[in-house]
Design a protein around this motif. Structure first.
Motif, PDB file in Angstrom:
ATOM      1  N   LEU A 100       0.810  -1.217   0.000  1.00  0.00           N
ATOM      2  CA  LEU A 100       0.000   0.000   0.000  1.00  0.00           C
ATOM      3  C   LEU A 100       0.851   1.278   0.000  1.00  0.00           C
ATOM      4  CD1 LEU A 100      -2.991   0.880   0.088  1.00  0.00           C
ATOM      5  CD2 LEU A 100      -2.712   1.166   2.536  1.00  0.00           C
ATOM      6  N   GLY A 101       1.912   1.280   0.794  1.00  0.00           N
ATOM      7  CA  GLY A 101       2.772   2.469   0.844  1.00  0.00           C
ATOM      8  C   GLY A 101       3.335   2.776  -0.526  1.00  0.00           C
ATOM      9  N   ASN A 102       3.856   1.733  -1.188  1.00  0.00           N
ATOM     10  CA  ASN A 102       4.402   1.923  -2.537  1.00  0.00           C
ATOM     11  C   ASN A 102       3.330   2.442  -3.480  1.00  0.00           C
ATOM     12  OD1 ASN A 102       7.311   0.943  -3.245  1.00  0.00           O
ATOM     13  ND2 ASN A 102       6.592  -0.352  -1.577  1.00  0.00           N
ATOM     14  N   ARG A 103       2.125   1.906  -3.352  1.00  0.00           N
ATOM     15  CA  ARG A 103       1.053   2.347  -4.262  1.00  0.00           C
ATOM     16  C   ARG A 103       0.703   3.804  -4.038  1.00  0.00           C
ATOM     17  NH1 ARG A 103      -2.726  -2.738  -5.509  1.00  0.00           N
ATOM     18  NH2 ARG A 103      -1.017  -4.202  -5.418  1.00  0.00           N
ATOM     19  N   VAL A 232       7.713  -0.360  12.941  1.00  0.00           N
ATOM     20  CA  VAL A 232       8.760  -1.391  12.930  1.00  0.00           C
ATOM     21  C   VAL A 232       8.561  -2.270  11.709  1.00  0.00           C
ATOM     22  CG1 VAL A 232       9.989  -3.089  14.328  1.00  0.00           C
ATOM     23  CG2 VAL A 232       8.495  -1.409  15.443  1.00  0.00           C
ATOM     24  N   ARG A 233       9.403  -2.064  10.717  1.00  0.00           N
ATOM     25  CA  ARG A 233       9.304  -2.863   9.491  1.00  0.00           C
ATOM     26  C   ARG A 233      10.534  -3.739   9.430  1.00  0.00           C
ATOM     27  NH1 ARG A 233       7.333  -5.550   5.688  1.00  0.00           N
ATOM     28  NH2 ARG A 233       7.169  -4.792   3.539  1.00  0.00           N
ATOM     29  N   VAL A 234      10.335  -5.045   9.655  1.00  0.00           N
ATOM     30  CA  VAL A 234      11.466  -5.971   9.591  1.00  0.00           C
ATOM     31  C   VAL A 234      11.296  -6.785   8.320  1.00  0.00           C
ATOM     32  CG1 VAL A 234      12.611  -7.903  10.748  1.00  0.00           C
ATOM     33  CG2 VAL A 234      11.654  -6.017  12.091  1.00  0.00           C
ATOM     34  N   MET A 326      -9.413  -6.160   3.364  1.00  0.00           N
ATOM     35  CA  MET A 326      -9.358  -5.878   4.806  1.00  0.00           C
ATOM     36  C   MET A 326      -7.912  -5.628   5.256  1.00  0.00           C
ATOM     37  SD  MET A 326     -10.812  -5.301   7.554  1.00  0.00           S
ATOM     38  CE  MET A 326     -12.539  -5.657   7.435  1.00  0.00           C
ATOM     39  N   HIS A 327      -6.991  -6.397   4.695  1.00  0.00           N
ATOM     40  CA  HIS A 327      -5.564  -6.225   5.008  1.00  0.00           C
ATOM     41  C   HIS A 327      -5.110  -4.815   4.600  1.00  0.00           C
ATOM     42  CE1 HIS A 327      -1.354  -7.441   5.444  1.00  0.00           C
ATOM     43  NE2 HIS A 327      -1.131  -6.920   4.249  1.00  0.00           N
ATOM     44  N   SER A 328      -5.528  -4.388   3.416  1.00  0.00           N
ATOM     45  CA  SER A 328      -5.147  -3.052   2.945  1.00  0.00           C
ATOM     46  C   SER A 328      -5.767  -1.970   3.820  1.00  0.00           C
ATOM     47  CB  SER A 328      -5.607  -2.823   1.504  1.00  0.00           C
ATOM     48  OG  SER A 328      -5.091  -3.804   0.678  1.00  0.00           O
ATOM     49  N   MET A 329      -7.002  -2.236   4.270  1.00  0.00           N
ATOM     50  CA  MET A 329      -7.689  -1.250   5.114  1.00  0.00           C
ATOM     51  C   MET A 329      -6.928  -1.065   6.428  1.00  0.00           C
ATOM     52  SD  MET A 329     -11.725  -1.346   5.860  1.00  0.00           S
ATOM     53  CE  MET A 329     -12.251  -1.613   4.207  1.00  0.00           C
ATOM     54  N   LYS A 330      -6.451  -2.175   6.991  1.00  0.00           N
ATOM     55  CA  LYS A 330      -5.679  -2.073   8.242  1.00  0.00           C
ATOM     56  C   LYS A 330      -4.381  -1.314   7.993  1.00  0.00           C
ATOM     57  CE  LYS A 330      -7.413  -6.323  10.265  1.00  0.00           C
ATOM     58  NZ  LYS A 330      -7.144  -7.736  10.462  1.00  0.00           N
ATOM     59  N   ALA A 331      -3.740  -1.632   6.867  1.00  0.00           N
ATOM     60  CA  ALA A 331      -2.475  -0.957   6.552  1.00  0.00           C
ATOM     61  C   ALA A 331      -2.711   0.545   6.409  1.00  0.00           C
ATOM     62  CB  ALA A 331      -1.875  -1.541   5.274  1.00  0.00           C
ATOM     63  N   TRP A 332      -3.773   0.906   5.707  1.00  0.00           N
ATOM     64  CA  TRP A 332      -4.078   2.333   5.482  1.00  0.00           C
ATOM     65  C   TRP A 332      -4.370   3.024   6.814  1.00  0.00           C
ATOM     66  CZ3 TRP A 332      -3.478   6.835   4.272  1.00  0.00           C
ATOM     67  CH2 TRP A 332      -4.382   7.752   3.730  1.00  0.00           C
ATOM     68  N   TRP A 349      14.333   2.096   4.721  1.00  0.00           N
ATOM     69  CA  TRP A 349      13.935   1.388   3.505  1.00  0.00           C
ATOM     70  C   TRP A 349      12.431   1.185   3.337  1.00  0.00           C
ATOM     71  CZ3 TRP A 349      16.011  -0.318  -1.004  1.00  0.00           C
ATOM     72  CH2 TRP A 349      17.406  -0.320  -1.112  1.00  0.00           C
ATOM     73  N   SER A 350      11.598   1.684   4.249  1.00  0.00           N
ATOM     74  CA  SER A 350      10.183   1.335   4.140  1.00  0.00           C
ATOM     75  C   SER A 350       9.333   2.466   3.585  1.00  0.00           C
ATOM     76  CB  SER A 350       9.639   0.910   5.499  1.00  0.00           C
ATOM     77  OG  SER A 350       8.240   0.717   5.382  1.00  0.00           O
ATOM     78  N   THR A 351       8.640   2.159   2.491  1.00  0.00           N
ATOM     79  CA  THR A 351       7.738   3.125   1.870  1.00  0.00           C
ATOM     80  C   THR A 351       6.516   3.370   2.748  1.00  0.00           C
ATOM     81  OG1 THR A 351       8.426   2.021  -0.129  1.00  0.00           O
ATOM     82  CG2 THR A 351       6.763   3.698  -0.366  1.00  0.00           C
ATOM     83  N   PHE A 352       6.113   2.337   3.497  1.00  0.00           N
ATOM     84  CA  PHE A 352       5.012   2.439   4.458  1.00  0.00           C
ATOM     85  C   PHE A 352       5.276   3.630   5.397  1.00  0.00           C
ATOM     86  CE2 PHE A 352       2.557   0.978   8.144  1.00  0.00           C
ATOM     87  CZ  PHE A 352       1.524   0.225   7.596  1.00  0.00           C
ATOM     88  N   GLY A 353       6.493   3.684   5.910  1.00  0.00           N
ATOM     89  CA  GLY A 353       6.888   4.786   6.794  1.00  0.00           C
ATOM     90  C   GLY A 353       6.993   6.105   6.043  1.00  0.00           C
TER      91      GLY A 353
HETATM   92  P1  GDP Z   1       7.347  -1.266   2.272  1.00  0.00           P
HETATM   93  O1  GDP Z   1       7.369  -2.670   1.752  1.00  0.00           O
HETATM   94  O2  GDP Z   1       7.642  -1.184   3.763  1.00  0.00           O
HETATM   95  O3  GDP Z   1       8.218  -0.343   1.495  1.00  0.00           O
HETATM   96  O4  GDP Z   1       5.857  -0.668   2.151  1.00  0.00           O
HETATM   97  P2  GDP Z   1       4.513  -1.089   1.418  1.00  0.00           P
HETATM   98  O5  GDP Z   1       3.404  -0.391   2.189  1.00  0.00           O
HETATM   99  O6  GDP Z   1       4.578  -0.773  -0.019  1.00  0.00           O
HETATM  100  O7  GDP Z   1       4.342  -2.664   1.541  1.00  0.00           O
HETATM  101  C1  GDP Z   1       4.274  -3.304   2.756  1.00  0.00           C
HETATM  102  C2  GDP Z   1       2.916  -3.985   2.951  1.00  0.00           C
HETATM  103  O8  GDP Z   1       3.060  -4.882   4.069  1.00  0.00           O
HETATM  104  C3  GDP Z   1       1.793  -3.017   3.329  1.00  0.00           C
HETATM  105  O9  GDP Z   1       1.010  -2.614   2.256  1.00  0.00           O
HETATM  106  C4  GDP Z   1       0.972  -3.844   4.317  1.00  0.00           C
HETATM  107  O10 GDP Z   1       0.110  -4.672   3.603  1.00  0.00           O
HETATM  108  C5  GDP Z   1       2.011  -4.701   4.995  1.00  0.00           C
HETATM  109  N1  GDP Z   1       2.586  -4.063   6.197  1.00  0.00           N
HETATM  110  C6  GDP Z   1       3.887  -3.742   6.439  1.00  0.00           C
HETATM  111  N2  GDP Z   1       4.039  -3.183   7.673  1.00  0.00           N
HETATM  112  C7  GDP Z   1       2.793  -3.147   8.225  1.00  0.00           C
HETATM  113  C8  GDP Z   1       2.269  -2.666   9.483  1.00  0.00           C
HETATM  114  O11 GDP Z   1       2.997  -2.161  10.361  1.00  0.00           O
HETATM  115  N3  GDP Z   1       0.918  -2.767   9.670  1.00  0.00           N
HETATM  116  C9  GDP Z   1       0.079  -3.315   8.720  1.00  0.00           C
HETATM  117  N4  GDP Z   1      -1.237  -3.376   8.966  1.00  0.00           N
HETATM  118  N5  GDP Z   1       0.543  -3.789   7.544  1.00  0.00           N
HETATM  119  C10 GDP Z   1       1.870  -3.696   7.288  1.00  0.00           C
END
Ligand code: GDP
Length: 420
Positions: A100-103, A232-234, A326-332, A349-353
């Motif tokens: 989702l972060g990348n998108r 925390v993205r491992v 639902m997974h995407s909704m939680k991520a968002w 390195w994390s786009t999510f962050g």
């Molecule tokens: P990146 O891989 O960290 O650069 O970021 P992206 O958001 O593009 O991809 C990681 C995906 O893994 C997210 O879209 C989520 O589906 C999932 N994810 C990673 N970290 C988390 C987190 O802390 N919480 C939740 N709900 N999902 C996560």
């Protein structure tokens, strides 16, 4: 309509009213109008240039968007496969890749590209993020129609697809100096492993050439007194020891005075403390262990400052899932909550962050990945800006110098580039 706080001369509500064309039905997207209630006012105001570009873009999207006369006409050209002369309506179609972060980040980049090149952006979303975002423009849509003729070819799109811009340059089918008449569409491959030909997309000279192509595809892309977000993205749990990461997080929060240290023994000094403020810590991670440990520290021991620390984690999905709404909704939700922090700690390195920090206008403290099982010293570094890092800029640059002015190498990816 909620009351909105003033920030300097311009209220957040005024900024919102400027960003969106008048006449929007507020009920159709409550979050867009109500987020100002939850966020502190931003110091980042849209420039008059951006606002005028947005207004022009809206008109263009209305004129050329799905199912308009111009759109239907351009589709006919596309279906015919013939090379075409430039039309008034040119498009960029976004196809998604990764999480989702990348998108979110790449849709924003594709939109900026569309804005700067007077193209209309159409987005292929996928069912997993259906209903997660509002339509930005009235009486039209950003979504790529289901009957879009090249949809059946999407599965073949990859770096080896013969019609990528890079491959057509490599094989000499097109060259920078000559491209007339232009092909009806080009597929631009911009994922992490772009080669030097794909990367030519970023050069001014090549952009002059691309202006002539009507279609192409762009792939990708509480109540607390203070809230601290810890993302925390491992990426590989097998090689990254849990305890090392936890120690790294706690030494970062204590060194940077984001969270207080704890007293090993309960003493009267702590209970008599003057500072009774409440700090909420939001931990986001695919796993629950980090949260459990940090919660355990503040649950069992008093803090030296007397502050009360509450630790929360909304979800722990354990695995990245693709194609799951639902997974995407939680991520968002978690990206959104992180962006509402007063202070943010992210993982390198994390786009999510990156998306959370950019949305919140926050300069995070970045946790570097442990190397050979050892936490780095210092445990975290402050980011230069709220901007995301572009991990894979073209390695053979466009004769432009990097690390000058507003473009610098990233804190977390040494060859990456970011705006500062
Ligand atoms: P990146 O891989 O960290 O650069 O970021 P992206 O958001 O593009 O991809 C990681 C995906 O893994 C997210 O879209 C989520 O589906 C999932 N994810 C990673 N970290 C988390 C987190 O802390 N919480 C939740 N709900 N999902 C996560």
């Amino acid at each position: 309509t909620p009351e909105v706080a003033d920030s300097g001369n311009v209220s957040s509500q005024q900024v919102l009213d400027e960003l969106f064309a008048p006449g929007h039905d507020k009920g159709s997207c409550l979050s867009r109008y109500e987020f100002v209630v939850y966020r502190k006012p931003s110091s980042h105001k849209p420039s008059p240039y951006l606002l005028s570009k947005l207004r022009k873009y809206e008109s263009l999207h209305k004129l050329c968007g799905p199912f308009t006369e111009s759109y239907n006409k351009t589709l006919e050209q596309l279906k015919s496969g013939r090379n075409v002369s430039t039309t008034d309506c040119n498009y960029v179609v976004y196809t998604p890749l990764s999480g989702l972060g990348n998108r979110m980040l790449t849709i924003a980049s594709a939109f900026l590209y569309a804005l700067l090149t007077n193209r209309v952006l159409l987005v292929e979303f996928g069912s997993e993020i259906a209903g997660l975002f509002c339509e930005p423009f009235q009486q039209t849509t950003l979504l790529l129609p289901m009957d879009f003729p090249l949809r059946s070819q999407f599965d073949n799109f990859s770096q080896v697809y013969p019609r990528t811009y890079g491959n057509m340059l490599k094989s000499g089918i097109i060259n920078t100096s000559m491209m007339s008449p232009p092909p009806p569409f080009l597929y631009i491959y911009l994922a992490y492993d772009i080669d030097r030909y794909d990367g030519l997309f970023y050069c001014d000279q090549n952009q002059d050439q691309l202006r002539k192509v009507p279609w192409f595809y762009r792939a990708y892309l509480s109540k607390a007194d203070e809230r601290i977000g810890i993302q925390v993205r491992v990426f590989d749990t097998k090689v990254t020891p849990f305890q090392t990461v936890v120690d790294q997080i706690l030494s970062c929060t204590i060194k940077e005075k984001l969270l207080p240290d704890v007293l090993e023994k309960r003493s009267s000094a702590a209970s008599l403390s003057k500072n009774q403020s409440l700090k909420a810590v939001l931990v986001t991670s695919l796993y629950s262990e980090y949260y459990e440990h940090i919660k355990g520290v503040y649950w069992t021991k008093p803090t030296v400052s007397g502050e009360v620390i509450g630790v929360y984690q909304p979800s722990h999905e354990e695995h990245e899932l693709y194609g799951n709404n639902m997974h995407s909704m939680k991520a968002w939700t978690e990206i959104y909550l992180l962006s509402m922090s007063n202070a943010l700690i992210t993982s390198s390195w994390s786009t999510f962050g990156y998306v959370a920090q950019s949305l919140g206008g926050l300069k995070p403290w970045i946790l570097y990945s442990p190397l050979n099982g050892t936490a780095p010293d210092p445990p975290c570094v402050r980011a230069m800006s709220m901007e995301p890092c572009f991990h894979f800029p073209p390695s053979h640059g466009c004769k432009a110098e990097v690390n000058v002015g507003h473009v610098k190498h990233c804190e977390d990816v040494e060859w990456g580039l970011k705006l500062v």
